[in-house]
Design a protein around this motif. Sequence first.
Motif, PDB file in Angstrom:
ATOM      1  N   LEU A 108       0.848  -1.200   0.000  1.00  0.00           N
ATOM      2  CA  LEU A 108       0.000   0.000   0.000  1.00  0.00           C
ATOM      3  C   LEU A 108       0.881   1.247   0.000  1.00  0.00           C
ATOM      4  O   LEU A 108       0.695   2.176  -0.790  1.00  0.00           O
ATOM      5  CB  LEU A 108      -0.887  -0.013   1.248  1.00  0.00           C
ATOM      6  N   TYR A 109       1.887   1.231   0.876  1.00  0.00           N
ATOM      7  CA  TYR A 109       2.756   2.407   0.985  1.00  0.00           C
ATOM      8  C   TYR A 109       3.550   2.630  -0.300  1.00  0.00           C
ATOM      9  O   TYR A 109       3.649   3.750  -0.807  1.00  0.00           O
ATOM     10  CB  TYR A 109       3.711   2.275   2.182  1.00  0.00           C
ATOM     11  N   ALA A 110       4.102   1.546  -0.836  1.00  0.00           N
ATOM     12  CA  ALA A 110       4.973   1.688  -2.014  1.00  0.00           C
ATOM     13  C   ALA A 110       4.228   2.312  -3.180  1.00  0.00           C
ATOM     14  O   ALA A 110       4.764   3.140  -3.913  1.00  0.00           O
ATOM     15  CB  ALA A 110       5.540   0.328  -2.406  1.00  0.00           C
ATOM     16  N   TRP A 111       2.965   1.919  -3.357  1.00  0.00           N
ATOM     17  CA  TRP A 111       2.254   2.366  -4.563  1.00  0.00           C
ATOM     18  C   TRP A 111       1.311   3.530  -4.328  1.00  0.00           C
ATOM     19  O   TRP A 111       1.111   4.344  -5.227  1.00  0.00           O
ATOM     20  CB  TRP A 111       1.532   1.171  -5.201  1.00  0.00           C
ATOM     21  N   ALA A 112       0.770   3.641  -3.117  1.00  0.00           N
ATOM     22  CA  ALA A 112      -0.131   4.768  -2.845  1.00  0.00           C
ATOM     23  C   ALA A 112       0.645   5.946  -2.282  1.00  0.00           C
ATOM     24  O   ALA A 112       0.224   7.086  -2.382  1.00  0.00           O
ATOM     25  CB  ALA A 112      -1.237   4.341  -1.882  1.00  0.00           C
ATOM     26  N   GLY A 113       1.791   5.668  -1.702  1.00  0.00           N
ATOM     27  CA  GLY A 113       2.561   6.733  -1.049  1.00  0.00           C
ATOM     28  C   GLY A 113       3.194   7.696  -2.031  1.00  0.00           C
ATOM     29  O   GLY A 113       3.208   8.904  -1.794  1.00  0.00           O
ATOM     30  N   PHE A 114       3.655   7.171  -3.165  1.00  0.00           N
ATOM     31  CA  PHE A 114       4.443   8.060  -4.016  1.00  0.00           C
ATOM     32  C   PHE A 114       3.642   9.152  -4.721  1.00  0.00           C
ATOM     33  O   PHE A 114       4.090  10.292  -4.768  1.00  0.00           O
ATOM     34  CB  PHE A 114       5.342   7.253  -4.978  1.00  0.00           C
ATOM     35  N   PRO A 115       2.419   8.860  -5.216  1.00  0.00           N
ATOM     36  CA  PRO A 115       1.679   9.983  -5.811  1.00  0.00           C
ATOM     37  C   PRO A 115       1.353  11.060  -4.782  1.00  0.00           C
ATOM     38  O   PRO A 115       1.318  12.256  -5.103  1.00  0.00           O
ATOM     39  CB  PRO A 115       0.403   9.345  -6.358  1.00  0.00           C
ATOM     40  N   VAL A 116       1.146  10.654  -3.544  1.00  0.00           N
ATOM     41  CA  VAL A 116       0.856  11.642  -2.493  1.00  0.00           C
ATOM     42  C   VAL A 116       2.090  12.499  -2.249  1.00  0.00           C
ATOM     43  O   VAL A 116       2.040  13.733  -2.271  1.00  0.00           O
ATOM     44  CB  VAL A 116       0.430  10.931  -1.181  1.00  0.00           C
ATOM     45  N   MET A 117       3.221  11.854  -2.039  1.00  0.00           N
ATOM     46  CA  MET A 117       4.435  12.593  -1.718  1.00  0.00           C
ATOM     47  C   MET A 117       4.880  13.465  -2.898  1.00  0.00           C
ATOM     48  O   MET A 117       5.277  14.603  -2.733  1.00  0.00           O
ATOM     49  CB  MET A 117       5.577  11.627  -1.347  1.00  0.00           C
ATOM     50  N   TRP A 118       4.813  12.886  -4.103  1.00  0.00           N
ATOM     51  CA  TRP A 118       5.275  13.624  -5.271  1.00  0.00           C
ATOM     52  C   TRP A 118       4.261  14.674  -5.711  1.00  0.00           C
ATOM     53  O   TRP A 118       4.547  15.857  -5.810  1.00  0.00           O
ATOM     54  CB  TRP A 118       5.572  12.661  -6.432  1.00  0.00           C
ATOM     55  N   GLY A 119       3.013  14.197  -5.935  1.00  0.00           N
ATOM     56  CA  GLY A 119       2.008  15.046  -6.552  1.00  0.00           C
ATOM     57  C   GLY A 119       1.518  16.148  -5.634  1.00  0.00           C
ATOM     58  O   GLY A 119       1.195  17.244  -6.078  1.00  0.00           O
ATOM     59  N   ILE A 120       1.455  15.876  -4.357  1.00  0.00           N
ATOM     60  CA  ILE A 120       0.850  16.856  -3.462  1.00  0.00           C
ATOM     61  C   ILE A 120       1.911  17.594  -2.670  1.00  0.00           C
ATOM     62  O   ILE A 120       2.064  18.814  -2.768  1.00  0.00           O
ATOM     63  CB  ILE A 120      -0.174  16.166  -2.524  1.00  0.00           C
ATOM     64  N   ILE A 121       2.716  16.852  -1.919  1.00  0.00           N
ATOM     65  CA  ILE A 121       3.578  17.512  -0.948  1.00  0.00           C
ATOM     66  C   ILE A 121       4.821  18.123  -1.601  1.00  0.00           C
ATOM     67  O   ILE A 121       5.070  19.325  -1.498  1.00  0.00           O
ATOM     68  CB  ILE A 121       3.953  16.523   0.182  1.00  0.00           C
ATOM     69  N   ALA A 122       5.583  17.298  -2.314  1.00  0.00           N
ATOM     70  CA  ALA A 122       6.873  17.781  -2.838  1.00  0.00           C
ATOM     71  C   ALA A 122       6.688  18.867  -3.896  1.00  0.00           C
ATOM     72  O   ALA A 122       7.385  19.881  -3.897  1.00  0.00           O
ATOM     73  CB  ALA A 122       7.678  16.613  -3.409  1.00  0.00           C
ATOM     74  N   LYS A 123       5.744  18.675  -4.780  1.00  0.00           N
ATOM     75  CA  LYS A 123       5.528  19.636  -5.864  1.00  0.00           C
ATOM     76  C   LYS A 123       5.247  21.029  -5.315  1.00  0.00           C
ATOM     77  O   LYS A 123       5.784  22.031  -5.765  1.00  0.00           O
ATOM     78  CB  LYS A 123       4.327  19.190  -6.701  1.00  0.00           C
ATOM     79  N   LYS A 124       4.374  21.070  -4.319  1.00  0.00           N
ATOM     80  CA  LYS A 124       3.998  22.330  -3.680  1.00  0.00           C
ATOM     81  C   LYS A 124       5.221  23.006  -3.079  1.00  0.00           C
ATOM     82  O   LYS A 124       5.429  24.206  -3.202  1.00  0.00           O
ATOM     83  CB  LYS A 124       3.000  22.024  -2.559  1.00  0.00           C
ATOM     84  N   ARG A 125       6.050  22.189  -2.411  1.00  0.00           N
ATOM     85  CA  ARG A 125       7.203  22.758  -1.716  1.00  0.00           C
ATOM     86  C   ARG A 125       8.266  23.238  -2.689  1.00  0.00           C
ATOM     87  O   ARG A 125       8.904  24.255  -2.449  1.00  0.00           O
ATOM     88  CB  ARG A 125       7.817  21.719  -0.774  1.00  0.00           C
TER      89      ARG A 125
END
Length: 229
Positions: free
Chosen positions: A135-152
Amino acid sequence: MGASLHIYHTCPFCWKVRALVRHLNLPVTVVQVNPFRVKKEIAFADDWGKVPVWREGDGTVVVDSTPIMKHIDATHNNGGLYDAEDARQNEWMAWVDTHLSKATVPLLYGSLGSALSTTRRISKVEKFNWFSKRLYAWAGFPVMWGIIAKKRVKADGRTPKQRWHDLLGEFTDAFEGQPFFGGEAPDLVDLAAYGYMRSCADYPQFDQLRDHTAGMAWYNAVAATLHGA
Ligand SMILES: N[C@@H](CCC(=O)N[C@@H](CS)C(=O)NCC(=O)O)C(=O)O
């Protein structure tokens, strides 16, 4: 029973405390927490719900990485690495916690490929169960990349690499010609800063920091003062 340190393997705040423990060569039991069970596994820390958590042999619990570092230095090292009255140390500890803490996510998750490889690596080294690992490997990355990192990355305006280079330059300039922020030897500020940088070192993106000569010389010099693995 001795002290225990409760961590996620990849957590930057945990790397700060691990660096201090290794610098002082303290006998500590390191307990790796399952991120999906964190509330339960560190229930003794009331409703804190985050790692790192430090527990003394007598049951005293300390939370939050910088307070934990100060506590360990005061309790197990006679305050040799940090002086609460020292304005320069306090100012730069706050600087490290403000700036370096925010630079790791853009570096590790700032592009699609890096975000995927980072979450897949985390899923391998953290203590997940069978389902939560996937779950983490595949659901985690769009969240981290698409939402959090991009914004920062967007909010900062610099590339993650440039941001790290600027920060390492600013930090090493504060050494006043000495090898460490603490002078001839690392102090608590060096170890906190090292911890943030070390949390990026197991990923290919760390290569982007290798051409910062002063930063790398300092990083390697701190690493050379640490005991054990
Ligand atoms: N200010 C805290 C931040 C700690 C923190 O945010 N830890 C994260 C892991 S990197 C965490 O435990 N998050 C809660 C969770 O995983 O549910 C510190 O410096 O210790």
